[in-house]
Design a protein around this motif. Structure first.
Motif, PDB file in Angstrom:
ATOM      1  N   PRO A  78       0.812  -1.218   0.000  1.00  0.00           N
ATOM      2  CA  PRO A  78       0.000   0.000   0.000  1.00  0.00           C
ATOM      3  C   PRO A  78       0.851   1.278   0.000  1.00  0.00           C
ATOM      4  O   PRO A  78       0.437   2.299  -0.542  1.00  0.00           O
ATOM      5  CB  PRO A  78      -0.808  -0.110   1.293  1.00  0.00           C
ATOM      6  N   GLU A  79       2.020   1.215   0.569  1.00  0.00           N
ATOM      7  CA  GLU A  79       2.867   2.403   0.691  1.00  0.00           C
ATOM      8  C   GLU A  79       3.762   2.654  -0.513  1.00  0.00           C
ATOM      9  O   GLU A  79       4.149   3.798  -0.768  1.00  0.00           O
ATOM     10  CB  GLU A  79       3.753   2.287   1.935  1.00  0.00           C
ATOM     11  N   ARG A  80       4.091   1.593  -1.277  1.00  0.00           N
ATOM     12  CA  ARG A  80       5.066   1.742  -2.360  1.00  0.00           C
ATOM     13  C   ARG A  80       4.825   0.680  -3.436  1.00  0.00           C
ATOM     14  O   ARG A  80       4.668  -0.507  -3.128  1.00  0.00           O
ATOM     15  CB  ARG A  80       6.468   1.582  -1.785  1.00  0.00           C
ATOM     16  N   VAL A  81       4.829   1.145  -4.686  1.00  0.00           N
ATOM     17  CA  VAL A  81       4.662   0.246  -5.827  1.00  0.00           C
ATOM     18  C   VAL A  81       5.747   0.584  -6.846  1.00  0.00           C
ATOM     19  O   VAL A  81       5.976   1.756  -7.145  1.00  0.00           O
ATOM     20  CB  VAL A  81       3.271   0.392  -6.478  1.00  0.00           C
ATOM     21  N   VAL A  82       6.407  -0.445  -7.379  1.00  0.00           N
ATOM     22  CA  VAL A  82       7.458  -0.252  -8.377  1.00  0.00           C
ATOM     23  C   VAL A  82       7.134  -1.121  -9.587  1.00  0.00           C
ATOM     24  O   VAL A  82       6.719  -2.280  -9.440  1.00  0.00           O
ATOM     25  CB  VAL A  82       8.850  -0.627  -7.815  1.00  0.00           C
ATOM     26  N   GLY A  83       7.318  -0.557 -10.775  1.00  0.00           N
ATOM     27  CA  GLY A  83       7.112  -1.306 -12.003  1.00  0.00           C
ATOM     28  C   GLY A  83       7.793  -0.600 -13.163  1.00  0.00           C
ATOM     29  O   GLY A  83       8.255   0.535 -13.030  1.00  0.00           O
ATOM     30  N   TRP A  84       7.853  -1.284 -14.318  1.00  0.00           N
ATOM     31  CA  TRP A  84       8.554  -0.708 -15.468  1.00  0.00           C
ATOM     32  C   TRP A  84       7.870  -1.112 -16.761  1.00  0.00           C
ATOM     33  O   TRP A  84       7.112  -2.078 -16.807  1.00  0.00           O
ATOM     34  CB  TRP A  84      10.014  -1.128 -15.479  1.00  0.00           C
ATOM     35  N   ILE A  85       8.158  -0.320 -17.815  1.00  0.00           N
ATOM     36  CA  ILE A  85       7.746  -0.656 -19.175  1.00  0.00           C
ATOM     37  C   ILE A  85       8.947  -0.467 -20.094  1.00  0.00           C
ATOM     38  O   ILE A  85       9.812   0.367 -19.834  1.00  0.00           O
ATOM     39  CB  ILE A  85       6.570   0.200 -19.711  1.00  0.00           C
ATOM     40  N   PRO A  86       8.973  -1.227 -21.197  1.00  0.00           N
ATOM     41  CA  PRO A  86      10.015  -0.984 -22.199  1.00  0.00           C
ATOM     42  C   PRO A  86       9.652   0.253 -23.016  1.00  0.00           C
ATOM     43  O   PRO A  86       8.475   0.525 -23.253  1.00  0.00           O
ATOM     44  CB  PRO A  86       9.965  -2.244 -23.066  1.00  0.00           C
ATOM     45  N   VAL A  87      10.656   0.987 -23.447  1.00  0.00           N
ATOM     46  CA  VAL A  87      10.394   2.104 -24.360  1.00  0.00           C
ATOM     47  C   VAL A  87      10.006   1.545 -25.728  1.00  0.00           C
ATOM     48  O   VAL A  87       9.037   2.009 -26.344  1.00  0.00           O
ATOM     49  CB  VAL A  87      11.618   3.040 -24.461  1.00  0.00           C
ATOM     50  N   GLU A  88      10.731   0.524 -26.170  1.00  0.00           N
ATOM     51  CA  GLU A  88      10.450  -0.075 -27.478  1.00  0.00           C
ATOM     52  C   GLU A  88       9.014  -0.607 -27.528  1.00  0.00           C
ATOM     53  O   GLU A  88       8.570  -1.333 -26.646  1.00  0.00           O
ATOM     54  CB  GLU A  88      11.425  -1.215 -27.759  1.00  0.00           C
ATOM     55  N   GLY A  89       8.301  -0.199 -28.556  1.00  0.00           N
ATOM     56  CA  GLY A  89       6.910  -0.590 -28.720  1.00  0.00           C
ATOM     57  C   GLY A  89       5.930   0.391 -28.109  1.00  0.00           C
ATOM     58  O   GLY A  89       4.725   0.281 -28.319  1.00  0.00           O
ATOM     59  N   ASN A  90       6.436   1.363 -27.345  1.00  0.00           N
ATOM     60  CA  ASN A  90       5.588   2.359 -26.683  1.00  0.00           C
ATOM     61  C   ASN A  90       5.970   3.786 -27.067  1.00  0.00           C
ATOM     62  O   ASN A  90       5.725   4.721 -26.326  1.00  0.00           O
ATOM     63  CB  ASN A  90       5.675   2.174 -25.157  1.00  0.00           C
ATOM     64  N   GLU A  91       6.582   3.923 -28.277  1.00  0.00           N
ATOM     65  CA  GLU A  91       7.035   5.244 -28.726  1.00  0.00           C
ATOM     66  C   GLU A  91       5.921   5.985 -29.473  1.00  0.00           C
ATOM     67  O   GLU A  91       5.026   5.385 -30.033  1.00  0.00           O
ATOM     68  CB  GLU A  91       8.219   5.123 -29.695  1.00  0.00           C
ATOM     69  N   GLN A  92       6.063   7.310 -29.508  1.00  0.00           N
ATOM     70  CA  GLN A  92       5.266   8.143 -30.400  1.00  0.00           C
ATOM     71  C   GLN A  92       6.002   8.211 -31.738  1.00  0.00           C
ATOM     72  O   GLN A  92       7.080   7.613 -31.854  1.00  0.00           O
ATOM     73  CB  GLN A  92       4.957   9.501 -29.756  1.00  0.00           C
ATOM     74  N   PRO A  93       5.453   8.879 -32.766  1.00  0.00           N
ATOM     75  CA  PRO A  93       6.061   8.846 -34.101  1.00  0.00           C
ATOM     76  C   PRO A  93       7.509   9.337 -34.190  1.00  0.00           C
ATOM     77  O   PRO A  93       8.212   9.000 -35.137  1.00  0.00           O
ATOM     78  CB  PRO A  93       5.147   9.739 -34.932  1.00  0.00           C
ATOM     79  N   PHE A  94       7.989  10.104 -33.220  1.00  0.00           N
ATOM     80  CA  PHE A  94       9.351  10.644 -33.271  1.00  0.00           C
ATOM     81  C   PHE A  94      10.363   9.769 -32.535  1.00  0.00           C
ATOM     82  O   PHE A  94      11.502  10.164 -32.339  1.00  0.00           O
ATOM     83  CB  PHE A  94       9.385  12.070 -32.723  1.00  0.00           C
ATOM     84  N   GLY A  95       9.935   8.572 -32.104  1.00  0.00           N
ATOM     85  CA  GLY A  95      10.851   7.642 -31.466  1.00  0.00           C
ATOM     86  C   GLY A  95      11.043   7.826 -29.976  1.00  0.00           C
ATOM     87  O   GLY A  95      11.919   7.200 -29.386  1.00  0.00           O
ATOM     88  N   LEU A  96      10.243   8.682 -29.358  1.00  0.00           N
ATOM     89  CA  LEU A  96      10.327   8.919 -27.913  1.00  0.00           C
ATOM     90  C   LEU A  96       9.203   8.167 -27.214  1.00  0.00           C
ATOM     91  O   LEU A  96       8.151   7.917 -27.813  1.00  0.00           O
ATOM     92  CB  LEU A  96      10.185  10.415 -27.615  1.00  0.00           C
ATOM     93  N   LEU A  97       9.400   7.836 -25.945  1.00  0.00           N
ATOM     94  CA  LEU A  97       8.335   7.196 -25.177  1.00  0.00           C
ATOM     95  C   LEU A  97       7.091   8.081 -25.233  1.00  0.00           C
ATOM     96  O   LEU A  97       7.150   9.281 -24.989  1.00  0.00           O
ATOM     97  CB  LEU A  97       8.757   6.990 -23.719  1.00  0.00           C
ATOM     98  N   HIS A  98       5.974   7.487 -25.592  1.00  0.00           N
ATOM     99  CA  HIS A  98       4.706   8.214 -25.699  1.00  0.00           C
ATOM    100  C   HIS A  98       4.279   8.706 -24.320  1.00  0.00           C
ATOM    101  O   HIS A  98       4.325   7.961 -23.338  1.00  0.00           O
ATOM    102  CB  HIS A  98       3.641   7.295 -26.284  1.00  0.00           C
ATOM    103  N   GLY A  99       3.854   9.958 -24.239  1.00  0.00           N
ATOM    104  CA  GLY A  99       3.401  10.516 -22.965  1.00  0.00           C
ATOM    105  C   GLY A  99       2.231   9.764 -22.372  1.00  0.00           C
ATOM    106  O   GLY A  99       2.087   9.656 -21.152  1.00  0.00           O
TER     107      GLY A  99
END
Length: 133
Positions: free
Chosen positions: A28-49
């Protein structure tokens, strides 16, 4: 103590699956997780907001769920994300920290960092705690 409660396996989100989100710590106090940048980019190659927004909402919502489990869950009512630095490769890791754990409302602050530990975004989510049944 395990970093992940057993009930999480039954809480499947198709959107989180599409993004490749992995939760590595959940209390309940802390949660940690991650996503890959690859596959989650916007058209300019950056992580999509929007992907950053999903990470903020999911990590905080899972913390709210842990806070209310098994009777109550958190439903996001206010989401804020500020993008500070572009992520172009690797993965982005989020850490949600509880700011307020009340009976009917919870609020989390979330920091997203790249593989070099640089802050890429900050966020906040407030959830209304509702009955799970």
């Amino acid at each position: 103590m395990d970093a992940i409660p057993a009930w999480l396996a039954d809480q499947v989100s198709p959107l989180d699956d599409k993004l490749g989100l992995k939760i590595t710590e959940l209390t309940p106090e802390r949660v940690v997780g991650w996503i890959p940048v690859e596959g989650n980019e916007q058209p300019f190659g950056l992580l999509h907001g929007g992907a950053s927004g999903v990470v903020v909402e999911t990590l905080a919502s899972m913390g709210a769920m842990a806070h209310g489990w098994p009777d109550r869950v958190g439903v996001g009512v206010d989401l804020n994300v500020t993008h500070l630095r572009a992520a172009k490769k690797g993965r982005v890791t989020g850490t949600a920290t509880a700011l307020h754990l009340g009976r009917t409302m919870v609020t989390y602050s979330v920091e997203l960092v790249d593989d070099q530990g640089r802050l890429t975004a900050t966020g906040r989510l407030t959830c209304h705690m509702v009955s799970r049944h």
